[in-house]
Write an enzyme that holds these catalytic residues in place. Structure first.
Site, PDB file in Angstrom:
ATOM      1  CB  ILE A  24     -12.507  30.338  28.806  1.00 23.85           C
ATOM      2  CG1 ILE A  24     -12.722  29.154  27.862  1.00 23.85           C
ATOM      3  CG2 ILE A  24     -11.150  30.939  28.535  1.00 23.85           C
ATOM      4  CD1 ILE A  24     -12.670  29.556  26.365  1.00 23.85           C
ATOM      5  CB  SER A  25     -12.540  25.368  31.920  1.00 22.11           C
ATOM      6  OG  SER A  25     -13.612  25.799  32.710  1.00 22.11           O
ATOM      7  CD  GLN A  26      -5.911  22.436  32.326  1.00 18.97           C
ATOM      8  OE1 GLN A  26      -6.374  22.563  33.451  1.00 18.97           O
ATOM      9  NE2 GLN A  26      -4.940  21.605  32.043  1.00 18.97           N
TER      10      GLN A  26
END
Ligand code: SAH
Length: 250
Positions: free
Chosen positions: A100-102
């Protein structure tokens, strides 16, 4: 023999036992609800802090994007073992080698497509469903494609449980886009491609925007903003990023 009388419980003792059980049940439920509410309040405070310290101060200014980032419960999109890191300034593993992206990257990508309430948006790379949820807080419809069936299935269920009715999850290779729902006002690609898949360019509306990390897998890629204007494609480099690779189905 006369039935035994309870001095403190007149009448039938089983009735009183029943009443006590019901009351204890109600009290238990109330305590659980209170605990959940204080949990929600704690996470909401962490989200506010995340938006303040990691996103708004880093140059994201679009009010709708900031509102969505403060609203979506990111902790519901991470594996239980990473709960305490849900609002940290970093990507997190979600299984199957994916992430899950930053939060900042999610916000920057969302803002870059200039999302509007009437928009229909395509996302490639559902992953946890978090980016889809952020978009769904702002736009009318989100169509999201995931190539790993297990991730797509979990995200679909999670988004349904969270009450999102304007997100459709498809399990497929996103290279081909979603022709039945095209054209799209915007396209968000959350896996790094070596080049921009031509079907996605085709499915972008006139005047539409696409945000996509382009570059070699496992190296730093460039986040590219693509615009279609008068049938012409223009691209702009936004920032270096590191995404998991865009795969192709066998
Ligand atoms: N947007 C996600 C993060 C995604 S990580 C989130 O908010 O959690 C990138 C995702 O893209 C991974 O789940 C990966 O399986 C998926 N992916 C990679 N190549 C793909 C393709 N060709 N089509 C659809 N999904 C793809």
């Amino acid at each position: 023999m006369a039935p035994k009388q309870y001095a403190f419980l007149p009448g039938r003792p089983t009735l009183w036992v029943g009443i006590f059980t019901v009351l204890a049940g109600i009290l238990g439920c109330a305590l659980l609800v209170a605990a959940a509410a204080s949990d929600d309040a704690r996470y909401a405070a962490r989200r506010e802090a995340m938006v303040r310290s990691q996103i708004a101060t880093q140059g994201v200014t679009d009010p709708a994007t900031l509102r969505a980032m403060a609203a979506v419960q990111r902790h519901r999109f991470v594996p239980p073992s990473y709960l305490s890191n849900a609002y940290d300034n970093r990507p997190l593993p979600i299984g199957y080698g994916q992430t899950i992206s930053q939060p900042y990257i999610v916000a920057a990508m969302t803002e870059s497509i200039r999302p509007r309430p009437e928009h229909r948006v395509l996302e490639i790379g559902t992953g946890s469903g978090y980016q889809a949820a952020i978009l769904a807080e702002i736009v009318r419809n989100v169509y999201t494609i995931e190539i790993i069936p297990e991730l797509g299935g979990t995200a679909r269920e999670r988004l349904r449980n969270l009450g999102y009715k304007n997100i459709e999850v498809r399990i497929a290779d996103g290279y081909d886009g979603w022709p039945e729902q095209a054209p799209f006002d915007a396209i968000v690609v959350t896996a790094a491609a070596e080049y921009i898949p031509p079907p996605l360019l085709k499915q972008l509306k006139e005047g539409g925007r696409m945000i996509i990390p382009v570059g070699a897998p496992f190296f730093t890629q460039m986040l590219m903003l693509v615009e279609k204007k008068g049938g012409e494609i223009t691209t702009r480099q936004l920032m270096p990023v590191m995404f998991v690779p865009f795969r192709r189905s066998p």
